[in-house]
Design an enzyme around this catalytic site. Structure first.
Site, PDB file in Angstrom:
ATOM      1  N   CYS A  73       0.857  -1.179   0.000  1.00  0.00           N
ATOM      2  CA  CYS A  73       0.000   0.000   0.000  1.00  0.00           C
ATOM      3  C   CYS A  73       0.896   1.232   0.000  1.00  0.00           C
ATOM      4  O   CYS A  73       1.648   1.453   0.952  1.00  0.00           O
ATOM      5  CB  CYS A  73      -0.872  -0.032   1.259  1.00  0.00           C
ATOM      6  SG  CYS A  73      -1.848   1.457   1.491  1.00  0.00           S
ATOM      7  N   CYS A 186      -0.757   3.594  -6.739  1.00  0.00           N
ATOM      8  CA  CYS A 186      -1.647   2.951  -5.762  1.00  0.00           C
ATOM      9  C   CYS A 186      -1.746   1.507  -6.215  1.00  0.00           C
ATOM     10  O   CYS A 186      -1.944   1.235  -7.411  1.00  0.00           O
ATOM     11  CB  CYS A 186      -3.025   3.616  -5.788  1.00  0.00           C
ATOM     12  SG  CYS A 186      -4.291   2.681  -4.915  1.00  0.00           S
TER      13      CYS A 186
END
Ligand code: DGL
Length: 288
Positions: A73, A186
């Site tokens: 992440c 992302c």
């Protein structure tokens, strides 16, 4: 013995890293934790997120004893890594947007950073730009809407090209600068790379950090003599989520495609005694 990797994300984004780990490593035990209770991370304050990630991962690591932890992440990585590394004795690998290679590949010296609203504004991005992309113009789109659309897509709800075009409109409308390399900053976004490619002109390249993370994990496992040679062994795969809700059944959908044996509630994992761990939403692993 197979190595045991713990992958963490707010949602399904870490599966794009699992794709790369699968290609590079083959067989390994995988525990995947996703924090659906606090999703999306791109909207959270830094302090909250730092504490949250530590509070979730330290107890889980104590319980499942992974050989390596991957924070799959971008939004959580840079802020949580120092704390996690200070608490854990196993290696912790994080992910940062691939600004450096993007700046190298760009011919028009304009790159696009597509990430969460939190990531595009983080000071470390500015540092990466100053270090590796000084001569390059970096355009930014931070979109939680796109993150949510990817979650839905992996649960079976398609994304319309019009929805993508609307989010990408600053880079598609032909007015002003357009990037020739787009950084998928992302981990959710590589999961829809093919569809993103389809809405951009042919000369636009997309780049993410998934393969680099997998290589780093491979190196660390090799150094620790943990790379598996028993290729006939199939690793176990379990996923944990942090909050039960009306849509919990849907959470299983993406994971069954990645050969997970079951998906369970995080708190049950911590409370259960080893011999009677509850298994909820256990579905037959599909044959591959
Ligand atoms: N997949 C995550 C990332 O790489 C987090 C997305 C979110 O929860 O906002 O940043």
């Amino acid at each position: 013995m197979l190595p045991h990797i713990l992958v963490f994300d707010s949602g399904v984004g870490g599966l794009s890293v699992v794709n790369e780990l699968d290609q590079l490593l083959g067989h390994y035990h995988l525990t995947y934790l996703f924090d659906n209770a606090c999703f999306p991370y791109g909207e959270l304050a830094e302090d909250f997120l730092r504490k949250r990630v530590v509070e979730l991962l330290i107890p889980l690591c104590k319980r499942i004893l992974p050989d390596i932890v991957v924070i799959a992440c971008n939004t959580a990585s840079t802020i949580a890594l120092p704390d996690l590394r200070s608490y854990l004795s196993v290696p912790v690998v994080g992910v940062v947007p691939a600004i450096k290679p993007a700046a190298m590949y760009s011919k028009n010296h304009v790159i696009g950073l597509l990430a969460t609203p939190a990531t595009v504004h983080r000071p470390y991005i500015q540092k990466l730009i100053e270090q590796f992309a000084k001569e390059t113009q970096v355009l930014r789109i931070g979109s939680s809407k796109l993150v949510k659309l990817v979650e839905r897509k992996l649960s079976g709800i398609p994304i319309l090209n019009e929805q993508l075009q609307q989010i990408m409109s600053p880079w598609l409308n032909g007015q002003g600068l357009s990037p020739d390399v787009i950084v998928l900053g992302c981990t959710h976004f590589p999961l829809i790379k093919q569809q993103l490619v389809s809405v951009f002109p042919d000369n636009v390249q997309f780049i993410d950090s998934g393969a680099a993370i997998a290589r780093r994990v491979g190196q660390l496992l090799k150094t620790a003599h943990l790379l598996a040679d028993e290729v006939e062994l199939e690793g176990e795969r379990l996923a944990y989520f942090t909050e039960e809700g009306v849509h919990s059944q849907l959470l299983w959908t993406p994971f069954k495609d990645y050969r997970f044996k079951a998906i369970r509630l995080y708190s049950d994992c911590l409370c259960a005694r080893l011999q009677d761990e509850p298994s909820i939403y256990v579905v037959e692993t599909p044959a591959h």
